[in-house]
Design a protein around this motif. Structure first.
Motif, PDB file in Angstrom:
ATOM      1  N   ASN A  29      31.309 102.970  69.990  1.00 21.13           N
ATOM      2  CA  ASN A  29      31.523 104.361  69.585  1.00 21.13           C
ATOM      3  C   ASN A  29      31.214 104.611  68.120  1.00 21.13           C
ATOM      4  N   LEU A  30      30.602 103.608  67.454  1.00 21.12           N
ATOM      5  CA  LEU A  30      30.257 103.758  66.046  1.00 21.12           C
ATOM      6  C   LEU A  30      28.763 103.580  65.841  1.00 21.12           C
ATOM      7  N   ILE A  31      28.272 104.164  64.755  1.00 18.46           N
ATOM      8  CA  ILE A  31      26.862 104.042  64.398  1.00 18.46           C
ATOM      9  C   ILE A  31      26.768 103.964  62.879  1.00 18.46           C
ATOM     10  N   ILE A  32      25.792 103.186  62.398  1.00 14.81           N
ATOM     11  CA  ILE A  32      25.538 103.120  60.950  1.00 14.81           C
ATOM     12  C   ILE A  32      24.650 104.303  60.594  1.00 14.81           C
ATOM     13  N   SER A  33      25.202 105.239  59.827  1.00 16.18           N
ATOM     14  CA  SER A  33      24.499 106.496  59.574  1.00 16.18           C
ATOM     15  C   SER A  33      23.683 106.500  58.289  1.00 16.18           C
ATOM     16  N   ASN A  34      23.805 105.463  57.467  1.00 21.72           N
ATOM     17  CA  ASN A  34      23.046 105.450  56.204  1.00 21.72           C
ATOM     18  C   ASN A  34      21.905 104.435  56.276  1.00 21.72           C
ATOM     19  N   GLN A  35      20.980 104.575  55.346  1.00 24.60           N
ATOM     20  CA  GLN A  35      19.900 103.613  55.212  1.00 24.60           C
ATOM     21  C   GLN A  35      20.384 102.451  54.339  1.00 24.60           C
ATOM     22  N   ALA A  39      35.506  97.020  62.489  1.00 24.20           N
ATOM     23  CA  ALA A  39      35.206  98.160  61.614  1.00 24.20           C
ATOM     24  C   ALA A  39      35.713  99.454  62.236  1.00 24.20           C
ATOM     25  N   SER A  40      35.968 100.439  61.390  1.00 24.29           N
ATOM     26  CA  SER A  40      36.384 101.774  61.807  1.00 24.29           C
ATOM     27  C   SER A  40      35.544 102.784  61.035  1.00 24.29           C
ATOM     28  N   PRO A  41      35.538 104.060  61.472  1.00 26.22           N
ATOM     29  CA  PRO A  41      34.728 105.061  60.763  1.00 26.22           C
ATOM     30  C   PRO A  41      35.051 105.116  59.281  1.00 26.22           C
ATOM     31  N   GLY A  42      34.018 105.179  58.470  1.00 26.62           N
ATOM     32  CA  GLY A  42      34.185 105.214  57.021  1.00 26.62           C
ATOM     33  C   GLY A  42      33.180 104.315  56.330  1.00 26.62           C
ATOM     34  N   THR A  43      33.481 103.953  55.095  1.00 25.23           N
ATOM     35  CA  THR A  43      32.590 103.118  54.286  1.00 25.23           C
ATOM     36  C   THR A  43      33.033 101.669  54.354  1.00 25.23           C
ATOM     37  N   VAL A  44      32.083 100.790  54.664  1.00 26.75           N
ATOM     38  CA  VAL A  44      32.348  99.354  54.719  1.00 26.75           C
ATOM     39  C   VAL A  44      31.425  98.664  53.721  1.00 26.75           C
ATOM     40  N   ILE A  45      32.015  97.891  52.802  1.00 24.27           N
ATOM     41  CA  ILE A  45      31.241  97.141  51.806  1.00 24.27           C
ATOM     42  C   ILE A  45      31.359  95.652  52.131  1.00 24.27           C
ATOM     43  N   HIS A  88      25.746  92.940  47.505  1.00 28.08           N
ATOM     44  CA  HIS A  88      26.600  93.665  48.439  1.00 28.08           C
ATOM     45  C   HIS A  88      25.731  94.552  49.336  1.00 28.08           C
ATOM     46  N   SER A  89      26.243  94.853  50.514  1.00 20.61           N
ATOM     47  CA  SER A  89      25.637  95.846  51.402  1.00 20.61           C
ATOM     48  C   SER A  89      26.702  96.875  51.748  1.00 20.61           C
ATOM     49  N   THR A  90      26.320  98.143  51.690  1.00 21.10           N
ATOM     50  CA  THR A  90      27.242  99.233  52.001  1.00 21.10           C
ATOM     51  C   THR A  90      26.810  99.915  53.294  1.00 21.10           C
ATOM     52  N   PHE A  91      27.765 100.064  54.205  1.00 13.00           N
ATOM     53  CA  PHE A  91      27.494 100.696  55.497  1.00 13.00           C
ATOM     54  C   PHE A  91      28.410 101.907  55.666  1.00 13.00           C
ATOM     55  N   LEU A  92      27.804 103.040  56.010  1.00 10.12           N
ATOM     56  CA  LEU A  92      28.570 104.243  56.333  1.00 10.12           C
ATOM     57  C   LEU A  92      28.677 104.327  57.849  1.00 10.12           C
ATOM     58  N   LEU A  93      29.846 104.058  58.367  1.00 13.78           N
ATOM     59  CA  LEU A  93      30.059 104.041  59.811  1.00 13.78           C
ATOM     60  C   LEU A  93      30.563 105.408  60.267  1.00 13.78           C
ATOM     61  N   ASP A  94      29.876 105.956  61.243  1.00 15.79           N
ATOM     62  CA  ASP A  94      30.217 107.289  61.744  1.00 15.79           C
ATOM     63  C   ASP A  94      30.507 107.211  63.233  1.00 15.79           C
ATOM     64  N   GLN A  95      31.378 108.112  63.679  1.00 19.92           N
ATOM     65  CA  GLN A  95      31.727 108.151  65.095  1.00 19.92           C
ATOM     66  C   GLN A  95      30.605 108.819  65.891  1.00 19.92           C
ATOM     67  N   ILE A  96      30.293 108.260  67.048  1.00 21.52           N
ATOM     68  CA  ILE A  96      29.284 108.845  67.926  1.00 21.52           C
ATOM     69  C   ILE A  96      29.956 109.845  68.857  1.00 21.52           C
ATOM     70  N   ILE A  97      29.423 111.077  68.898  1.00 22.10           N
ATOM     71  CA  ILE A  97      29.954 112.104  69.788  1.00 22.10           C
ATOM     72  C   ILE A  97      28.824 112.662  70.645  1.00 22.10           C
ATOM     73  N   GLN A  98      29.200 113.354  71.706  1.00 15.84           N
ATOM     74  CA  GLN A  98      28.224 114.003  72.593  1.00 15.84           C
ATOM     75  C   GLN A  98      28.458 115.502  72.553  1.00 15.84           C
ATOM     76  N   LYS A  99      27.366 116.262  72.413  1.00 15.59           N
ATOM     77  CA  LYS A  99      27.477 117.719  72.368  1.00 15.59           C
ATOM     78  C   LYS A  99      26.382 118.357  73.215  1.00 15.59           C
ATOM     79  N   ASP A 100      26.749 119.487  73.850  1.00 16.27           N
ATOM     80  CA  ASP A 100      25.787 120.324  74.558  1.00 16.27           C
ATOM     81  C   ASP A 100      25.458 121.506  73.652  1.00 16.27           C
ATOM     82  N   LEU A 101      24.215 121.587  73.219  1.00 14.93           N
ATOM     83  CA  LEU A 101      23.790 122.624  72.279  1.00 14.93           C
ATOM     84  C   LEU A 101      22.902 123.633  72.985  1.00 14.93           C
TER      85      LEU A 101
END
Length: 333
Positions: free
Chosen positions: A63-69, A102-108, A131-144
């Protein structure tokens, strides 16, 4: 190499002067192998080298994704025997990062010198970045829902009736920070220029690269309904006529009605008078003499849309006297 030759020479002289046991050959062979391995590890020339080590993410929750480069490779400076370093190309070492907790947020994550499993005998001198920094974001599903944008105008005399998008919505899975506030997607402009009949067009969605990467297909079908342009007209004093003439005298009150109608554009400026094509009628079949309240029925070509009739009901007073020959049916005497 000269050191190894000297040691072997000394060993040979010692064996020659000594009384050898029965299994001297196996013991000697084992000793030679030990000396060879010792030399290979400690006696070979040591070199410094820079190697690129890929970062491997493991056990990332579903349910998580790395949202940053982030930098996916590390530049590592190592030292050790030339043979061991040369053999790294076949071993493919990686920097494994476990994100199972890991949980949603910033992981160093810090890259220590022992965080990469190199063969024994190789020493890590430096790792960049540290160091490596990862921004972990929650994955959601939406109907647009999909909204349309148009440009241009149909051929004069025609107008846009409606646009139907197929599919009307798209379902996407993505980072909450990216799609959490979105409720719709918009198409690129749909060109209506010169259209005079309904048609289907393939239309792309106007989205950025991040959203586009989440879509299974950024193309939708737009059904464009083109209708003949209409003009609203108001007609007063349209005479109410009797649909089927009767022999008795009668009075219609009020004798006229007002009609609001939408006319196709082709009627404007044409020779035909739209007013003459609209008829207000009542039906008195079988009615006896007396006062009757009847509904006004409007007869018009199918292209003309009747919006309102006022009044909708009229009174018809039928007398017991027959009509004169000069009295016209549908008019009060």
């Amino acid at each position: 190499m000269e050191k190894l030759v000297k040691k072997i020479t000394i060993l040979y002289r010692w064996l020659k002067a000594s009384t050898l046991p029965k299994n001297w050959f196996l013991r000697t062979l084992s000793l030679f192998l030990a000396i060879f391995l010792w030399y290979f590890v400690t006696g070979e020339d040591k070199v410094d080298s820079n190697v690129t080590i890929p970062i491997e993410i493991v056990n990332l929750p579903g349910n998580l994704i790395i949202s940053n480069q982030y930098k996916k490779q590390l530049e590592v400076t190592i030292s050790g025997p030339r043979g061991l370093i040369r053999g790294l190309s076949k071993q493919h070492p990686t920097r494994s990062i476990d994100l199972s907790k890991a949980s949603p947020g910033t992981v160093i994550v810090k890259h220590d010198i022992d965080s990469i499993a190199f063969p024994r005998g190789i020493r890590v001198q430096r790792i960049q970045p540290t160091h490596s920094t990862f921004l972990l974001d929650q994955i959601i599903q939406k109907d647009l829902t999909i909204k349309t944008l148009t440009m241009g105008y149909p051929t004069p005399g025609f107008e846009l009736g409606s646009i139907t998008i197929r599919p009307p919505t798209v379902t996407i899975n993505g980072p909450k920070s990216l799609i959490g506030n979105k409720s719709f997607l918009q198409t690129n402009p749909i060109d209506l220029s010169g259209l005079k009949e309904s048609t289907d067009k393939q239309v792309t969605l106007d989205v950025n690269e991040d959203i586009n990467s989440l879509l299974s297909d950024p193309i939708v079908t737009a059904h464009i309904s083109i209708v003949e342009k209409r003009v609203r007209k108001n007609y007063s004093e349209v005479h109410v006529i009797l649909e089927n003439p009767i022999a008795l005298s009668y009075i219609i009150s009020p004798p006229t009605v007002k009609i609001e109608a939408d006319l196709p554009f082709k009627f404007i400026g044409s020779g035909a008078r739209a007013r003459d094509l609209i008829k207000a009628r009542i039906n008195a079949d079988g009615l006896p003499p007396g006062r009757h309240e009847l509904k006004v029925e409007i007869a018009a070509p199918p292209e003309i849309r009747i919006n309102d009739v006022n009044p909708k009901m009229v009174f018809m007073i039928i007398s017991e006297q027959k009509q004169n020959k000069n009295q016209k049916s549908g008019h009060h005497p």
